[in-house]
Design a protein around this motif. Sequence first.
Motif, PDB file in Angstrom:
ATOM      1  N   THR A 224       0.859  -1.180   0.000  1.00 14.49           N
ATOM      2  CA  THR A 224       0.000   0.000   0.000  1.00 14.49           C
ATOM      3  C   THR A 224       0.894   1.228   0.000  1.00 14.49           C
ATOM      4  N   ILE A 225       0.564   2.193  -0.865  1.00 13.57           N
ATOM      5  CA  ILE A 225       1.273   3.468  -0.901  1.00 13.57           C
ATOM      6  C   ILE A 225       0.323   4.524  -0.354  1.00 13.57           C
ATOM      7  N   LEU A 226       0.712   5.169   0.741  1.00 16.00           N
ATOM      8  CA  LEU A 226      -0.227   6.045   1.446  1.00 16.00           C
ATOM      9  C   LEU A 226       0.355   7.435   1.611  1.00 16.00           C
ATOM     10  N   VAL A 227      -0.477   8.432   1.330  1.00 15.86           N
ATOM     11  CA  VAL A 227      -0.131   9.812   1.641  1.00 15.86           C
ATOM     12  C   VAL A 227      -1.102  10.290   2.721  1.00 15.86           C
ATOM     13  N   PRO A 228      -0.581  10.767   3.870  1.00 11.81           N
ATOM     14  CA  PRO A 228      -1.457  11.277   4.926  1.00 11.81           C
ATOM     15  C   PRO A 228      -1.534  12.796   4.883  1.00 11.81           C
ATOM     16  N   ASN A 229      -2.486  13.364   5.640  1.00 14.09           N
ATOM     17  CA  ASN A 229      -2.344  14.785   5.922  1.00 14.09           C
ATOM     18  C   ASN A 229      -1.440  14.927   7.150  1.00 14.09           C
ATOM     19  N   GLU A 230      -1.325  16.127   7.686  1.00 15.30           N
ATOM     20  CA  GLU A 230      -0.317  16.384   8.724  1.00 15.30           C
ATOM     21  C   GLU A 230      -0.744  15.924  10.114  1.00 15.30           C
ATOM     22  N   VAL A 231      -1.960  15.404  10.270  1.00 15.47           N
ATOM     23  CA  VAL A 231      -2.461  14.999  11.584  1.00 15.47           C
ATOM     24  C   VAL A 231      -1.978  13.584  11.903  1.00 15.47           C
ATOM     25  N   GLN A 232      -1.256  13.439  13.004  1.00 15.48           N
ATOM     26  CA  GLN A 232      -0.695  12.143  13.397  1.00 15.48           C
ATOM     27  C   GLN A 232      -1.803  11.110  13.602  1.00 15.48           C
ATOM     28  N   GLY A 233      -1.538   9.861  13.197  1.00 14.32           N
ATOM     29  CA  GLY A 233      -2.574   8.844  13.408  1.00 14.32           C
ATOM     30  C   GLY A 233      -2.111   7.419  13.177  1.00 14.32           C
ATOM     31  N   LEU A 234      -1.215   7.191  12.226  1.00 17.90           N
ATOM     32  CA  LEU A 234      -0.790   5.831  11.915  1.00 17.90           C
ATOM     33  C   LEU A 234       0.094   5.282  13.021  1.00 17.90           C
ATOM     34  N   GLN A 235      -0.214   4.055  13.463  1.00 13.54           N
ATOM     35  CA  GLN A 235       0.613   3.356  14.436  1.00 13.54           C
ATOM     36  C   GLN A 235       0.938   1.960  13.922  1.00 13.54           C
ATOM     37  N   ILE A 236       2.128   1.478  14.262  1.00 13.33           N
ATOM     38  CA  ILE A 236       2.515   0.130  13.880  1.00 13.33           C
ATOM     39  C   ILE A 236       2.887  -0.664  15.125  1.00 13.33           C
ATOM     40  N   LEU A 252       5.911   9.501   1.259  1.00 15.44           N
ATOM     41  CA  LEU A 252       4.876   8.509   1.036  1.00 15.44           C
ATOM     42  C   LEU A 252       5.184   7.309   1.925  1.00 15.44           C
ATOM     43  N   ILE A 253       4.147   6.732   2.517  1.00 14.53           N
ATOM     44  CA  ILE A 253       4.319   5.610   3.439  1.00 14.53           C
ATOM     45  C   ILE A 253       4.031   4.319   2.689  1.00 14.53           C
ATOM     46  N   ILE A 254       4.957   3.368   2.767  1.00 17.57           N
ATOM     47  CA  ILE A 254       4.818   2.094   2.068  1.00 17.57           C
ATOM     48  C   ILE A 254       4.562   0.993   3.090  1.00 17.57           C
ATOM     49  N   HIS A 255       3.375   0.378   3.011  1.00 23.58           N
ATOM     50  CA  HIS A 255       3.042  -0.773   3.860  1.00 23.58           C
ATOM     51  C   HIS A 255       3.291  -2.061   3.073  1.00 23.58           C
ATOM     52  N   ILE A 256       4.050  -2.984   3.610  1.00 19.91           N
ATOM     53  CA  ILE A 256       4.136  -4.321   3.032  1.00 19.91           C
ATOM     54  C   ILE A 256       2.866  -5.075   3.395  1.00 19.91           C
ATOM     55  N   GLY A 257       2.226  -5.686   2.382  1.00 20.94           N
ATOM     56  CA  GLY A 257       0.966  -6.388   2.598  1.00 20.94           C
ATOM     57  C   GLY A 257       1.129  -7.897   2.582  1.00 20.94           C
ATOM     58  N   ASP A 258       0.017  -8.580   2.782  1.00 21.42           N
ATOM     59  CA  ASP A 258       0.017 -10.031   2.907  1.00 21.42           C
ATOM     60  C   ASP A 258       0.588 -10.735   1.679  1.00 21.42           C
ATOM     61  N   PRO A 287      -4.683   6.131   0.736  1.00 21.49           N
ATOM     62  CA  PRO A 287      -3.920   4.939   0.376  1.00 21.49           C
ATOM     63  C   PRO A 287      -4.263   4.441  -1.023  1.00 21.49           C
ATOM     64  N   VAL A 288      -3.254   3.925  -1.711  1.00 23.30           N
ATOM     65  CA  VAL A 288      -3.452   3.182  -2.952  1.00 23.30           C
ATOM     66  C   VAL A 288      -3.055   1.741  -2.668  1.00 23.30           C
ATOM     67  N   PHE A 289      -4.014   0.827  -2.806  1.00 21.93           N
ATOM     68  CA  PHE A 289      -3.761  -0.592  -2.594  1.00 21.93           C
ATOM     69  C   PHE A 289      -3.403  -1.231  -3.934  1.00 21.93           C
ATOM     70  N   VAL A 290      -2.253  -1.865  -4.001  1.00 23.01           N
ATOM     71  CA  VAL A 290      -1.785  -2.516  -5.222  1.00 23.01           C
ATOM     72  C   VAL A 290      -2.048  -4.009  -5.074  1.00 23.01           C
ATOM     73  N   GLU A 291      -2.947  -4.547  -5.898  1.00 26.87           N
ATOM     74  CA  GLU A 291      -3.439  -5.897  -5.695  1.00 26.87           C
ATOM     75  C   GLU A 291      -3.340  -6.736  -6.971  1.00 26.87           C
ATOM     76  N   PRO A 292      -3.198  -8.062  -6.829  1.00 24.54           N
ATOM     77  CA  PRO A 292      -3.370  -8.924  -8.004  1.00 24.54           C
ATOM     78  C   PRO A 292      -4.842  -8.913  -8.422  1.00 24.54           C
ATOM     79  N   SER A 293      -5.122  -9.341  -9.642  1.00 21.75           N
ATOM     80  CA  SER A 293      -6.516  -9.521 -10.034  1.00 21.75           C
ATOM     81  C   SER A 293      -7.111 -10.658  -9.204  1.00 21.75           C
ATOM     82  N   ARG A 294      -8.408 -10.689  -9.106  1.00 23.35           N
ATOM     83  CA  ARG A 294      -9.070 -11.654  -8.219  1.00 23.35           C
ATOM     84  C   ARG A 294      -8.792 -13.105  -8.611  1.00 23.35           C
ATOM     85  N   GLU A 295      -8.603 -13.382  -9.896  1.00 20.39           N
ATOM     86  CA  GLU A 295      -8.381 -14.758 -10.351  1.00 20.39           C
ATOM     87  C   GLU A 295      -6.906 -15.163 -10.324  1.00 20.39           C
TER      88      GLU A 295
END
Length: 331
Positions: A224-236, A252-258, A287-295
């Motif tokens: 996931t590639i995410l751009v936030p506004n300036e308000v703190q909120g993301l926690q890991i 830009l914040i990059i989340h490694i996904g499943d 966020p932009v979620f980068v996903e395989p096609s469903r099949e």
Amino acid sequence: MAEVQSVQVLAASLGAIPPEFVRSEHEQPGATTFRGGAAPEVPVIDMSEAGCGARMAEAAREWGLFQVVNHGVPAEAVAELQRVGLDFFALPQEEKERYAMDPASGRIEGYGSKLQRDLEGKKTWVDFFFHNVAPPPMVNHDIWPKNPVGYREANEEYCRHMQRLTRELFGHLSVGLGLEKGAMREAFGGDDLVLLQKINFYPPCPQPELTLGVAPHTDMSTFTILVPNEVQGLQIFKDGHWYDAKYVPNALIIHIGDQIEILSNGRYKAVLHRTTVNKEKTRMSWPVFVEPSREHVVGPHPQLVTDETPAKYKAKKYKDYQYCKINKLPQ
């Protein structure tokens, strides 16, 4: 037109949050956020520097999340994406509801809220709007709002930058596994990759220490590639603690996904994360979620499976993986 139970509407009339928003004590951010001195900081990686790929691979192994700067996405494109998103949520409620999700009719993209209860009977403090932006056969412009002016142009422009950045990120992460530069992108479907653009809207909350904008989870996507506004909120969650991922301007914040965790046979880790909210300010993220096609079938890459490192995950169609995860079924 479907009616949406909106947190944005609810928040405007509350002095205290209803009981169904109060998380159990082990999830309340006021009680569980790390406050024990110097906290480790999420890696910030300059993509203009030599060696940035090696740092990404290390962060994907150790954190499952990193921030990138000098990523080549123009500040003007980000600002315009944020402008049209903010203007959409400023529209009258009736106008937003023209784009409401309606799963009963098969319309799963659109405007909605998380006011359904989770397994513990709790709700989360967020409204959202989402739709596919790529590839073209997966895009339904009827779901994209006509107002605010410039919404389509802003999203299409930002998508072009996301497609370029996605290719670069896959390349670096592939090399970090000892694979060819194009191996990971090809393994996830290449030009058939789906990019899903979302806007998360977290209105001010009278008791932010008791609730969450998004409950703890890992993303189903590749990343996931995410751009936030300036308000703190993301926690890991790392090493048994919840840490703030500090806001870094222009990053830009990059989340490694499943799916990357599966493809890497566990070498890269999907990040467990959650979102907190603010008492005075609206937090938003794109966020932009980068996903395989469903099949598309995803499993450990054959070059990463050996007698010494057998496959840790079963190969399956992405739609089957989604079904199992959404319904809390064994994988």
